[in-house]
Design a protein around this motif. Structure first.
Motif, PDB file in Angstrom:
ATOM      1  N   ASP A   9      -2.356-111.027 144.075  1.00  0.00           N
ATOM      2  CA  ASP A   9      -1.004-111.233 144.599  1.00  0.00           C
ATOM      3  C   ASP A   9      -0.307-112.380 143.884  1.00  0.00           C
ATOM      4  N   ALA A  10      -1.064-113.445 143.636  1.00  0.00           N
ATOM      5  CA  ALA A  10      -0.487-114.621 142.970  1.00  0.00           C
ATOM      6  C   ALA A  10       0.005-114.280 141.569  1.00  0.00           C
ATOM      7  N   LEU A  11      -0.703-113.379 140.888  1.00  0.00           N
ATOM      8  CA  LEU A  11      -0.307-112.980 139.537  1.00  0.00           C
ATOM      9  C   LEU A  11       1.014-112.206 139.534  1.00  0.00           C
ATOM     10  N   LYS A  12       1.401-111.660 140.684  1.00  0.00           N
ATOM     11  CA  LYS A  12       2.646-110.899 140.793  1.00  0.00           C
ATOM     12  C   LYS A  12       3.814-111.751 141.292  1.00  0.00           C
ATOM     13  N   MET A  13       3.509-112.985 141.712  1.00  0.00           N
ATOM     14  CA  MET A  13       4.553-113.838 142.265  1.00  0.00           C
ATOM     15  C   MET A  13       5.461-114.385 141.165  1.00  0.00           C
ATOM     16  N   PRO A  14       6.766-114.490 141.454  1.00  0.00           N
ATOM     17  CA  PRO A  14       7.672-115.078 140.457  1.00  0.00           C
ATOM     18  C   PRO A  14       7.516-116.596 140.418  1.00  0.00           C
ATOM     19  N   GLY A  15       7.965-117.186 139.327  1.00  0.00           N
ATOM     20  CA  GLY A  15       8.010-118.649 139.253  1.00  0.00           C
ATOM     21  C   GLY A  15       6.829-119.305 138.572  1.00  0.00           C
ATOM     22  N   ALA A  16       5.769-118.547 138.310  1.00  0.00           N
ATOM     23  CA  ALA A  16       4.598-119.148 137.659  1.00  0.00           C
ATOM     24  C   ALA A  16       4.889-119.369 136.181  1.00  0.00           C
ATOM     25  N   THR A  17       4.364-120.469 135.641  1.00  0.00           N
ATOM     26  CA  THR A  17       4.505-120.732 134.213  1.00  0.00           C
ATOM     27  C   THR A  17       3.543-119.833 133.436  1.00  0.00           C
ATOM     28  N   GLU A  18       3.750-119.751 132.126  1.00  0.00           N
ATOM     29  CA  GLU A  18       2.844-118.974 131.292  1.00  0.00           C
ATOM     30  C   GLU A  18       1.426-119.543 131.334  1.00  0.00           C
ATOM     31  N   ASP A  19       1.335-120.879 131.406  1.00  0.00           N
ATOM     32  CA  ASP A  19       0.014-121.506 131.498  1.00  0.00           C
ATOM     33  C   ASP A  19      -0.675-121.124 132.803  1.00  0.00           C
ATOM     34  N   ASP A  20       0.104-121.091 133.912  1.00  0.00           N
ATOM     35  CA  ASP A  20      -0.456-120.672 135.200  1.00  0.00           C
ATOM     36  C   ASP A  20      -0.939-119.222 135.125  1.00  0.00           C
ATOM     37  N   MET A  21      -0.104-118.362 134.533  1.00  0.00           N
ATOM     38  CA  MET A  21      -0.467-116.953 134.435  1.00  0.00           C
ATOM     39  C   MET A  21      -1.735-116.765 133.613  1.00  0.00           C
ATOM     40  N   ALA A  22      -1.841-117.488 132.509  1.00  0.00           N
ATOM     41  CA  ALA A  22      -3.038-117.386 131.676  1.00  0.00           C
ATOM     42  C   ALA A  22      -4.268-117.871 132.435  1.00  0.00           C
ATOM     43  N   ALA A  23      -4.132-119.007 133.118  1.00  0.00           N
ATOM     44  CA  ALA A  23      -5.266-119.566 133.861  1.00  0.00           C
ATOM     45  C   ALA A  23      -5.720-118.612 134.964  1.00  0.00           C
ATOM     46  N   MET A  24      -4.762-118.021 135.668  1.00  0.00           N
ATOM     47  CA  MET A  24      -5.123-117.061 136.716  1.00  0.00           C
ATOM     48  C   MET A  24      -5.741-115.807 136.101  1.00  0.00           C
ATOM     49  N   GLY A  25      -5.267-115.402 134.922  1.00  0.00           N
ATOM     50  CA  GLY A  25      -5.845-114.244 134.251  1.00  0.00           C
ATOM     51  C   GLY A  25      -7.296-114.472 133.874  1.00  0.00           C
ATOM     52  N   PHE A  26      -7.606-115.650 133.353  1.00  0.00           N
ATOM     53  CA  PHE A  26      -8.993-115.976 133.021  1.00  0.00           C
ATOM     54  C   PHE A  26      -9.860-116.017 134.279  1.00  0.00           C
TER      55      PHE A  26
END
Length: 366
Positions: A221-238
């Motif tokens: 769900d967090a990966l679909k939320m707006p407002g995350a930075t690219e660094d946040d998205m990458a960290a959550m992806g890992f």
């Protein structure tokens, strides 16, 4: 560097005592410079401050803003000298001691930074930025418990700092193998901001951490939320890749890993030649060993475990630390910190100063 709130306040409020002695036009120019500094716009700030520092070379607020510019330029030692001049002119202002402490922190003078930031907190106990930077200074010295007190004080006064503060504390607790405390800090950060990528990544770096089904739902769900930075998205992806791998869902894990790596690759380019050149320079600098480094008794009490990532270094340390005469140190940052301080002192990057060091220098570093 002074925080954005301080910079804006000092420039926008004409009645602010820090602006006394400046003409109206000079105060306006300083205001524009302050806003540019807060936004990291070095060129704009430099244009506005260029004339002011010539006309008002001994005005404390102009000096403080100039020190912030020097910091942005990467001249932390110069910023500390400028702030010393500013403090001499305005010695009882918490913002000045905080700015001085920040410059000292950037210059890797950690003990001096702690002393300056403590002065700032004494002059104004409600000055959030000073408490936050004091926490960072304590962390650089690996004084985790003192850092916790300072960062918690900052968070209590300014909740928007809670994400960074908690993640920083979690990282330090993890480095000290205080796993339960690390998990608690990361979880608190995620409770405040569900897509706090650095907190998710901190959890995934704990080897014994196993993500629950609910964690996996929250993470997706967090990966679909707006407002995350690219660094946040990458960290959550890992982190998602790690959680899926633990469940033996290898195909999905590899997809998540590929997407996270693509995000990182778009932001940080890997240059194998540059990296190889750096490794070659390090090898050359220490071949033959520097003068005075051949004493076999030096450092014999220390065991360094060197390896490629994910190749068993943590397990090796745990096996060694199980011996009654061995104490595991974890992945401490002492050696890089010492080298960084020496880079600042020599005004050269590592390893280009190695051949200029004397045996006394090496003893001092040790």
């Amino acid at each position: 560097m002074p925080d954005a709130a301080t910079l804006s306040m000092a420039a926008s409020d004409g009645r602010d005592p820090r602006l006394e002695g400046l003409s109206s036009s000079a105060a306006r120019r300083l205001g524009i410079a302050a806003q540019a500094l807060a936004a990291g716009q070095t060129d704009v700030a430099e244009q506005r401050l260029a004339g002011l520092i010539d006309v008002y070379p001994n005005h404390p607020e102009v000096l403080r803003m100039f020190a912030a510019l020097q910091t942005l330029r990467g001249d932390a030692p110069g910023a500390t000298v400028t702030m010393e001049r500013a403090i001499a002119l305005r010695p009882n202002d918490a913002a000045y001691w905080s700015s001085y402490g920040s410059a000292l922190l950037d210059a890797a003078r950690y003990d001096d930074a702690i002393a300056a930031l403590k002065r700032a907190c004494e002059y104004d106990p409600g000055y959030t930025t000073a408490w936050y930077n004091l926490g960072l200074a304590y962390i650089r010295c690996m004084h985790v418990d003192e850092a916790k007190v300072a960062l918690q004080r900052a968070v209590s006064q300014s909740p928007e700092l809670s994400i960074n503060a908690r993640v920083i504390l979690g990282d330090m607790f993890r480095a000290e193998n205080r796993v339960d405390e690390a998990k608690a800090e990361y979880r608190e950060a995620i409770a405040v901001q569900k897509n706090a990528g650095t907190a998710w990544w901190g959890l995934s770096e704990i080897k014994t951490q196993r993500f629950s089904d609910d964690d996996l739902v929250q993470l997706r769900d967090a990966l679909k939320m707006p407002g995350a930075t690219e660094d946040d998205m990458a960290a959550m992806g890992f982190t998602l890749a790690r959680a899926l791998d633990d469940r033996k869902q290898y195909a999905e894990s590899l997809v998540a890993l590929e997407q996270a790596n693509a995000r990182m690759r778009a932001r940080k380019r890997w240059d194998a030649r540059v990296y190889s050149d750096h490794i070659g320079a390090v090898l050359d600098a220490f071949t033959p060993p520097p003068a005075g480094a051949v004493d076999p008794t030096l450092g014999r009490e220390a065991i360094f475990v060197a390896s490629m990532p994910r190749s068993g270094s943590t397990l090796t340390e745990q096996v060694l630390a199980s011996h009654s005469q061995v104490d595991g140190g974890g992945e401490v940052a002492d050696l890089p910190a010492v080298l960084m301080e020496e880079c600042q002192r020599m005004n050269l990057s590592f390893p280009h100063f190695v051949r200029d060091l004397t045996p006394a220098d090496w003893a001092r570093l040790g």
